[in-house]
Design a protein around this motif. Structure first.
Motif, PDB file in Angstrom:
ATOM      1  N   SER A  32       0.865  -1.182   0.000  1.00 17.71           N
ATOM      2  CA  SER A  32       0.000   0.000   0.000  1.00 17.71           C
ATOM      3  C   SER A  32       0.901   1.230   0.000  1.00 17.71           C
ATOM      4  O   SER A  32       1.770   1.371   0.872  1.00 17.71           O
ATOM      5  CB  SER A  32      -0.909   0.021   1.235  1.00 17.71           C
ATOM      6  N   ASP A  33       0.676   2.116  -0.943  1.00 15.74           N
ATOM      7  CA  ASP A  33       1.616   3.216  -1.152  1.00 15.74           C
ATOM      8  C   ASP A  33       1.758   4.122   0.062  1.00 15.74           C
ATOM      9  O   ASP A  33       2.846   4.633   0.335  1.00 15.74           O
ATOM     10  CB  ASP A  33       1.194   4.047  -2.363  1.00 15.74           C
ATOM     11  N   ARG A  47       5.806   4.734   0.821  1.00 19.01           N
ATOM     12  CA  ARG A  47       6.355   5.870   0.087  1.00 19.01           C
ATOM     13  C   ARG A  47       7.523   6.541   0.808  1.00 19.01           C
ATOM     14  O   ARG A  47       8.312   7.259   0.171  1.00 19.01           O
ATOM     15  CB  ARG A  47       5.267   6.904  -0.188  1.00 19.01           C
ATOM     16  N   ASN A  83      -0.302  -5.526  -5.623  1.00 18.04           N
ATOM     17  CA  ASN A  83      -1.116  -4.339  -5.350  1.00 18.04           C
ATOM     18  C   ASN A  83      -1.984  -4.567  -4.114  1.00 18.04           C
ATOM     19  O   ASN A  83      -2.697  -5.556  -4.009  1.00 18.04           O
ATOM     20  CB  ASN A  83      -1.991  -4.071  -6.584  1.00 18.04           C
ATOM     21  N   THR A  99      -3.646  -1.554  -2.820  1.00 17.31           N
ATOM     22  CA  THR A  99      -4.300  -0.234  -2.874  1.00 17.31           C
ATOM     23  C   THR A  99      -3.376   0.894  -2.396  1.00 17.31           C
ATOM     24  O   THR A  99      -2.363   0.660  -1.737  1.00 17.31           O
ATOM     25  CB  THR A  99      -5.617  -0.155  -2.074  1.00 17.31           C
ATOM     26  N   LEU A 100      -3.795   2.104  -2.703  1.00 19.50           N
ATOM     27  CA  LEU A 100      -3.024   3.288  -2.312  1.00 19.50           C
ATOM     28  C   LEU A 100      -3.054   3.539  -0.810  1.00 19.50           C
ATOM     29  O   LEU A 100      -2.029   3.811  -0.185  1.00 19.50           O
ATOM     30  CB  LEU A 100      -3.558   4.530  -3.033  1.00 19.50           C
ATOM     31  N   GLU A 109      -8.151   3.955  -5.992  1.00 18.91           N
ATOM     32  CA  GLU A 109      -7.349   3.156  -5.066  1.00 18.91           C
ATOM     33  C   GLU A 109      -6.602   2.032  -5.772  1.00 18.91           C
ATOM     34  O   GLU A 109      -5.410   1.809  -5.523  1.00 18.91           O
ATOM     35  CB  GLU A 109      -8.242   2.560  -3.969  1.00 18.91           C
ATOM     36  N   GLU A 125      -2.865   2.689  -7.603  1.00 24.63           N
ATOM     37  CA  GLU A 125      -1.715   1.935  -7.087  1.00 24.63           C
ATOM     38  C   GLU A 125      -0.989   1.207  -8.209  1.00 24.63           C
ATOM     39  O   GLU A 125       0.248   1.099  -8.183  1.00 24.63           O
ATOM     40  CB  GLU A 125      -2.166   0.941  -6.016  1.00 24.63           C
ATOM     41  N   ARG A 182       1.197   3.839  -9.661  1.00 22.28           N
ATOM     42  CA  ARG A 182       2.285   4.202  -8.768  1.00 22.28           C
ATOM     43  C   ARG A 182       3.362   3.118  -8.760  1.00 22.28           C
ATOM     44  O   ARG A 182       4.566   3.417  -8.753  1.00 22.28           O
ATOM     45  CB  ARG A 182       1.732   4.408  -7.354  1.00 22.28           C
TER      46      ARG A 182
END
Length: 315
Positions: free
Chosen positions: A165-166, A170, A188, A190-191, A207, A211, A214
């Motif tokens: 999850s970003d 991050r 993946n 989700t964000l 979401e 992702e 990203r």
């Protein structure tokens, strides 16, 4: 919903740098012939395969020398694992997974996990249909970035998949880039890790597909595997996931923590092809490290006669 074993032909059910010192120890282990536990063969108690030289002397032609070389390579790898297992406090050497299947098994959504009109959507499953005595280790989120975990998993040569999850990765993409370089496949998650069925279709798209974008930007590849947060999804989730490149939705049959396992099946046991979930967590949340968690997983998996295989070799 009460978890049950899925019926059917497939037998599927419902529903984480080797150092110079290790290399030196490996050389010593090979020289002494002390490979430990499973080093004598791919499975506990299995006789070692004949050396390539013996096969050649026996007059075998064709692929026999290659098979002998593979057997010797396996013995050397297991010798390294035996050394690493002692270093990392494992009572038993992890078992070697068999060769991946030449053809991946057909995946279907587990009974009770279907969505209306979902016949052509990515399958949702907790166990991969296989008769191999293998299980699959997966790690979610990404909040704990423990360098010890990277060293441990590399030295023990234990495959795992990471669902990221970003919002929690991050702050240190580099940690997961190192993981990816070691062969870990990044999926993946989700964000921002929301409860997806509570979102509109547009919000879910942001979401899930956000992702995907990203991860392609940061890691150079769009994932094909997706795990919805908390294991919750609806028809929109699967349709949106498919639209941005997702091919399968692996959930889990068991969950690992430092010092304990939690089972999702009625018989409270492992089965061929089961997916194990754990998380990137540390002392603050768990009261134990990720290395402690891996020790728990491997004590259970090895003790029950299973090897950890690479999920993407089967899915």
């Amino acid at each position: 919903m009460q978890l049950v074993r899925q019926k059917g032909k497939s037998g599927s059910r419902r529903y984480g740098p080797v150092g110079v010192a290790v290399s030196a120890l490996l050389a010593a282990a090979v020289a002494s012939g002390c490979a430990g536990g499973a080093a004598d063969g791919p499975y506990r108690g299995q006789p070692a395969s004949p050396a390539a030289g013996r096969e050649a002397q026996a007059g075998h032609a064709g692929p026999a020398p290659a098979a002998g070389a593979r057997a010797e390579g396996l013995k050397r790898k297991q010798a390294a694992r035996a050394v690493a297992a002692k270093k990392w406090g494992l009572a038993e050497t992890p078992l070697a997974a068999p060769e991946p299947p030449a053809k991946k098994p057909r995946l279907t959504t587990r009974e009770g996990f279907e969505v209306k009109g979902g016949e052509d959507l990515p399958p949702v499953f907790t166990t991969v249909p296989t008769e191999d005595r293998v299980v699959f280790l997966t790690m979610d989120d990404g909040s704990e970035k423990d360098p010890e975990l990277l060293r441990m998993m590399t030295e023990l040569d234990i495959p795992y998949s990471a669902f990221l999850s970003d919002y929690v990765v991050r702050d240190d993409y580099g940690y997961f880039e190192e993981m990816q370089k070691s062969g870990v496949v990044l999926g993946n998650h989700t964000l921002t890790h929301p409860y997806l069925p509570g979102l509109s279709a547009d919000e879910q798209r942001e979401e899930i597909c956000g992702e995907q974008d990203r991860m392609e930007e940061r890691f150079g590849k769009r994932p094909t595997l997706f795990r919805p947060p908390y294991g919750n999804y609806n028809g929109d989730t699967l349709r949106i996931a498919k639209s941005c490149g997702i091919e399968a939705v692996p959930l889990w049959a068991a969950e690992a923590f430092p010092g304990r396992m939690e089972w999702r099946e009625r018989d409270q046991d492992l089965h061929p092809g089961d997916i194990i979930l754990t998380h990137f967590r540390g002392e603050d949340e768990w009261g134990g490290s990720m290395a402690d968690m891996i020790r728990t997983v491997m004590k259970t998996v090895t003790g029950k006669g299973y090897a950890v295989a690479r999920l993407e070799d089967y899915v």
